[in-house]
Design a protein around this motif. Sequence first.
Motif, PDB file in Angstrom:
ATOM      1  N   GLN A 164       0.844  -1.201   0.000  1.00 19.74           N
ATOM      2  CA  GLN A 164       0.000   0.000   0.000  1.00 19.74           C
ATOM      3  C   GLN A 164       0.878   1.250   0.000  1.00 19.74           C
ATOM      4  O   GLN A 164       1.790   1.377   0.820  1.00 19.74           O
ATOM      5  CB  GLN A 164      -0.926   0.015   1.218  1.00 19.74           C
TER       6      GLN A 164
ATOM      7  N   GLU B 269       3.759   0.059   2.290  1.00 14.73           N
ATOM      8  CA  GLU B 269       3.713  -0.859   3.428  1.00 14.73           C
ATOM      9  C   GLU B 269       3.410  -2.261   2.919  1.00 14.73           C
ATOM     10  O   GLU B 269       2.484  -2.452   2.126  1.00 14.73           O
ATOM     11  CB  GLU B 269       2.634  -0.431   4.437  1.00 14.73           C
TER      12      GLU B 269
ATOM     13  N   ALA C 134       0.674  -8.765   4.400  1.00 21.55           N
ATOM     14  CA  ALA C 134       0.588 -10.178   4.035  1.00 21.55           C
ATOM     15  C   ALA C 134      -0.825 -10.561   3.604  1.00 21.55           C
ATOM     16  O   ALA C 134      -1.816 -10.044   4.127  1.00 21.55           O
ATOM     17  CB  ALA C 134       1.025 -11.035   5.225  1.00 21.55           C
ATOM     18  N   ARG C 135      -0.903 -11.436   2.611  1.00 21.76           N
ATOM     19  CA  ARG C 135      -2.179 -11.920   2.086  1.00 21.76           C
ATOM     20  C   ARG C 135      -2.137 -13.436   1.963  1.00 21.76           C
ATOM     21  O   ARG C 135      -1.118 -13.989   1.592  1.00 21.76           O
ATOM     22  CB  ARG C 135      -2.453 -11.324   0.685  1.00 21.76           C
TER      23      ARG C 135
ATOM     24  N   PRO D  47      -5.368 -10.749   7.008  1.00 24.34           N
ATOM     25  CA  PRO D  47      -4.305 -10.892   8.012  1.00 24.34           C
ATOM     26  C   PRO D  47      -4.824 -10.835   9.449  1.00 24.34           C
ATOM     27  O   PRO D  47      -4.245 -11.452  10.333  1.00 24.34           O
ATOM     28  CB  PRO D  47      -3.355  -9.724   7.726  1.00 24.34           C
ATOM     29  N   ASP D  48      -5.920 -10.102   9.673  1.00 25.81           N
ATOM     30  CA  ASP D  48      -6.464 -10.041  11.027  1.00 25.81           C
ATOM     31  C   ASP D  48      -6.871 -11.431  11.531  1.00 25.81           C
ATOM     32  O   ASP D  48      -7.013 -11.643  12.728  1.00 25.81           O
ATOM     33  CB  ASP D  48      -7.681  -9.107  11.074  1.00 25.81           C
TER      34      ASP D  48
ATOM     35  N   ASN E  18       5.663  -4.823   8.956  1.00 25.32           N
ATOM     36  CA  ASN E  18       5.111  -4.975  10.309  1.00 25.32           C
ATOM     37  C   ASN E  18       5.834  -6.078  11.072  1.00 25.32           C
ATOM     38  O   ASN E  18       6.099  -7.142  10.528  1.00 25.32           O
ATOM     39  CB  ASN E  18       3.619  -5.325  10.226  1.00 25.32           C
TER      40      ASN E  18
ATOM     41  N   ASP F  93       3.265   1.881  15.336  1.00 25.21           N
ATOM     42  CA  ASP F  93       2.050   1.658  14.531  1.00 25.21           C
ATOM     43  C   ASP F  93       0.797   1.724  15.402  1.00 25.21           C
ATOM     44  O   ASP F  93       0.868   1.510  16.610  1.00 25.21           O
ATOM     45  CB  ASP F  93       2.150   0.268  13.887  1.00 25.21           C
ATOM     46  N   ASP F  94      -0.327   2.024  14.781  1.00 21.36           N
ATOM     47  CA  ASP F  94      -1.642   1.974  15.448  1.00 21.36           C
ATOM     48  C   ASP F  94      -1.688   2.842  16.699  1.00 21.36           C
ATOM     49  O   ASP F  94      -2.346   2.489  17.686  1.00 21.36           O
ATOM     50  CB  ASP F  94      -2.006   0.526  15.831  1.00 21.36           C
TER      51      ASP F  94
ATOM     52  N   ARG G 226      -6.206   4.266  12.248  1.00 26.64           N
ATOM     53  CA  ARG G 226      -7.300   4.712  11.389  1.00 26.64           C
ATOM     54  C   ARG G 226      -8.636   4.845  12.108  1.00 26.64           C
ATOM     55  O   ARG G 226      -9.539   5.529  11.635  1.00 26.64           O
ATOM     56  CB  ARG G 226      -7.428   3.821  10.173  1.00 26.64           C
TER      57      ARG G 226
ATOM     58  N   GLY H  90      -5.389   5.099   6.982  1.00 23.13           N
ATOM     59  CA  GLY H  90      -6.830   4.920   6.814  1.00 23.13           C
ATOM     60  C   GLY H  90      -7.562   6.153   6.316  1.00 23.13           C
ATOM     61  O   GLY H  90      -8.732   6.349   6.629  1.00 23.13           O
TER      62      GLY H  90
ATOM     63  N   GLU I 251      -9.759   8.055   3.987  1.00 20.78           N
ATOM     64  CA  GLU I 251     -10.740   7.599   2.992  1.00 20.78           C
ATOM     65  C   GLU I 251     -11.447   8.741   2.269  1.00 20.78           C
ATOM     66  O   GLU I 251     -12.105   8.509   1.259  1.00 20.78           O
ATOM     67  CB  GLU I 251     -11.774   6.686   3.662  1.00 20.78           C
TER      68      GLU I 251
ATOM     69  N   PHE J 186      -7.197   4.248   1.653  1.00 19.96           N
ATOM     70  CA  PHE J 186      -7.851   3.788   0.426  1.00 19.96           C
ATOM     71  C   PHE J 186      -8.063   4.932  -0.570  1.00 19.96           C
ATOM     72  O   PHE J 186      -8.067   4.720  -1.774  1.00 19.96           O
ATOM     73  CB  PHE J 186      -9.194   3.129   0.754  1.00 19.96           C
TER      74      PHE J 186
ATOM     75  N   PRO K 194      -3.960  -1.435  -0.963  1.00 21.05           N
ATOM     76  CA  PRO K 194      -2.868  -2.404  -1.090  1.00 21.05           C
ATOM     77  C   PRO K 194      -2.966  -3.088  -2.455  1.00 21.05           C
ATOM     78  O   PRO K 194      -4.064  -3.430  -2.883  1.00 21.05           O
ATOM     79  CB  PRO K 194      -3.160  -3.392   0.050  1.00 21.05           C
TER      80      PRO K 194
HETATM   81  P1  C2E Z   1      -1.679  -2.253   9.976  1.00 18.08           P
HETATM   82  O1  C2E Z   1      -0.223  -2.520  10.059  1.00 18.08           O
HETATM   83  O2  C2E Z   1      -2.221  -1.147  10.809  1.00 18.08           O
HETATM   84  O3  C2E Z   1      -1.973  -2.020   8.424  1.00 18.08           O
HETATM   85  C1  C2E Z   1      -2.942  -1.136   7.950  1.00 18.08           C
HETATM   86  C2  C2E Z   1      -4.231  -1.856   7.671  1.00 18.08           C
HETATM   87  O4  C2E Z   1      -5.225  -0.891   7.378  1.00 18.08           O
HETATM   88  C3  C2E Z   1      -4.174  -2.777   6.451  1.00 18.08           C
HETATM   89  O5  C2E Z   1      -5.092  -3.852   6.675  1.00 18.08           O
HETATM   90  C4  C2E Z   1      -4.708  -1.869   5.350  1.00 18.08           C
HETATM   91  O6  C2E Z   1      -5.246  -2.570   4.244  1.00 18.08           O
HETATM   92  C5  C2E Z   1      -5.784  -1.142   6.112  1.00 18.08           C
HETATM   93  N1  C2E Z   1      -6.116   0.145   5.494  1.00 18.08           N
HETATM   94  C6  C2E Z   1      -5.286   1.026   4.905  1.00 18.08           C
HETATM   95  N2  C2E Z   1      -5.955   2.116   4.468  1.00 18.08           N
HETATM   96  C7  C2E Z   1      -7.245   1.922   4.804  1.00 18.08           C
HETATM   97  C8  C2E Z   1      -8.445   2.702   4.613  1.00 18.08           C
HETATM   98  O7  C2E Z   1      -8.441   3.798   4.046  1.00 18.08           O
HETATM   99  N3  C2E Z   1      -9.602   2.170   5.093  1.00 18.08           N
HETATM  100  C9  C2E Z   1      -9.646   0.958   5.714  1.00 18.08           C
HETATM  101  N4  C2E Z   1     -10.837   0.512   6.142  1.00 18.08           N
HETATM  102  N5  C2E Z   1      -8.533   0.190   5.907  1.00 18.08           N
HETATM  103  C10 C2E Z   1      -7.351   0.676   5.455  1.00 18.08           C
HETATM  104  P2  C2E Z   1      -4.708  -5.358   6.391  1.00 18.08           P
HETATM  105  O8  C2E Z   1      -3.839  -5.489   5.190  1.00 18.08           O
HETATM  106  O9  C2E Z   1      -5.975  -6.134   6.448  1.00 18.08           O
HETATM  107  O10 C2E Z   1      -3.795  -5.724   7.641  1.00 18.08           O
HETATM  108  C11 C2E Z   1      -4.335  -5.718   8.941  1.00 18.08           C
HETATM  109  C12 C2E Z   1      -3.258  -5.849   9.974  1.00 18.08           C
HETATM  110  O11 C2E Z   1      -2.613  -7.130   9.910  1.00 18.08           O
HETATM  111  C13 C2E Z   1      -2.121  -4.836   9.814  1.00 18.08           C
HETATM  112  O12 C2E Z   1      -2.512  -3.593  10.350  1.00 18.08           O
HETATM  113  C14 C2E Z   1      -1.016  -5.511  10.596  1.00 18.08           C
HETATM  114  O13 C2E Z   1      -1.162  -5.273  11.960  1.00 18.08           O
HETATM  115  C15 C2E Z   1      -1.288  -6.983  10.325  1.00 18.08           C
HETATM  116  N6  C2E Z   1      -0.372  -7.463   9.282  1.00 18.08           N
HETATM  117  C16 C2E Z   1      -0.494  -7.441   7.931  1.00 18.08           C
HETATM  118  N7  C2E Z   1       0.588  -7.998   7.334  1.00 18.08           N
HETATM  119  C17 C2E Z   1       1.427  -8.345   8.326  1.00 18.08           C
HETATM  120  C18 C2E Z   1       2.742  -8.972   8.375  1.00 18.08           C
HETATM  121  O14 C2E Z   1       3.374  -9.276   7.347  1.00 18.08           O
HETATM  122  N8  C2E Z   1       3.288  -9.183   9.616  1.00 18.08           N
HETATM  123  C19 C2E Z   1       2.632  -8.839  10.781  1.00 18.08           C
HETATM  124  N9  C2E Z   1       3.223  -9.094  11.943  1.00 18.08           N
HETATM  125  N10 C2E Z   1       1.425  -8.261  10.762  1.00 18.08           N
HETATM  126  C20 C2E Z   1       0.829  -8.019   9.567  1.00 18.08           C
END
Ligand code: C2E
Length: 284
Positions: free
Chosen positions: A45, A58, A61-62, A73-74, A113, A175-176, A199, A233, A235, A254, A259
Amino acid sequence: QAKLHGKGQVCEFAAGMDADLRERHDLELDLRRALSRGELKIHYQPLFDSSGKLTAFEALARWPHPERGMIPPDRFIPLAEETGLIVPLGEWVLRTACKVASTWRSDISIAVNLSPTQFQRVDLVETVSAVLKETGLEPWRLELEVTESLLMEDTAKALALVTSLRERGVRVALDDFGTGYSSLAYLHNFPFDKVKVDRTFINKITNDPNAWTIVESIIVMSHKLKLRVTAEGIETGAQLSLLKGHGCDEMQGFLLGRPMPETEASLLAGEKQTGRKMHEILRT
Ligand code: C2E
Ligand code: MG
Ligand code: MG
Ligand code: MG
């Protein structure tokens, strides 16, 4: 812990296993298999600075599951955490993302991450150094994203780790921010480069004055502490202009870019000249 491989244990479990537990067990086996077969993917992304220039991606993972479709990923990161699979998974993400980023224009960074378990490994710094050496990526182009929960487990050790990563030239982002305990001591004591505002705050800033007050204060405070601020986040255009108008350094969401698969990201990141600007992306 959740080791289902002890001999007698498996049968005992299987007999009384409720649907949830069985489901998790199946998913764990599937994840193990997907990992060893190289079936996981990374989406990227984009992040932009306030002038609209593409600055980083960023890595997210998918898991495209053959029967269940795309698993977010959640769902599988927590599972990977509990089963220890996060260590090989995380290392795979780190190595792959750095390899991909090393082919991009040298002014574009990659954010990866890190989960608590990865962070607790004594060999984290060695792993990161080895990956950088192997891929030839300049250390300052790698940004590791950590969360507060990870800092709380063993604060002294976490501080030593972050410090030693910073000494190797790698950047570290919190983060977060805003979702956890948000202890100001972390911001003050840890040598972070950046704070990423969660976000759940960003999506309220234009209709909840309290949410905006908090975000505005985070920006002011972070700048005084010499930290850069990223908003995740985003939008809507209204959110974007509010944040830009108040000195937020970096934007992600978004509105600006979802992503995307590696080929698409590399197309944006590989362009010579100054890179694509936010407004060009908004137009397409
Ligand atoms: P994160 O690190 O806070 O990543 C941002 C998440 O917010 C991503 O969700 C992204 O798709 C989403 N996002 C970005 N912009 C927007 C927006 O405008 N609106 C909305 N609704 N969502 C947005 P994603 O890809 O589903 O990942 C969720 C979480 O999973 C990540 O939060 C991170 O904590 C974890 N994650 C993902 N990949 C990895 C990884 O390779 N390793 C680890 N340890 N954690 C990962
Ligand atoms: Mg992140
Ligand atoms: Mg985040
Ligand atoms: Mg988040």
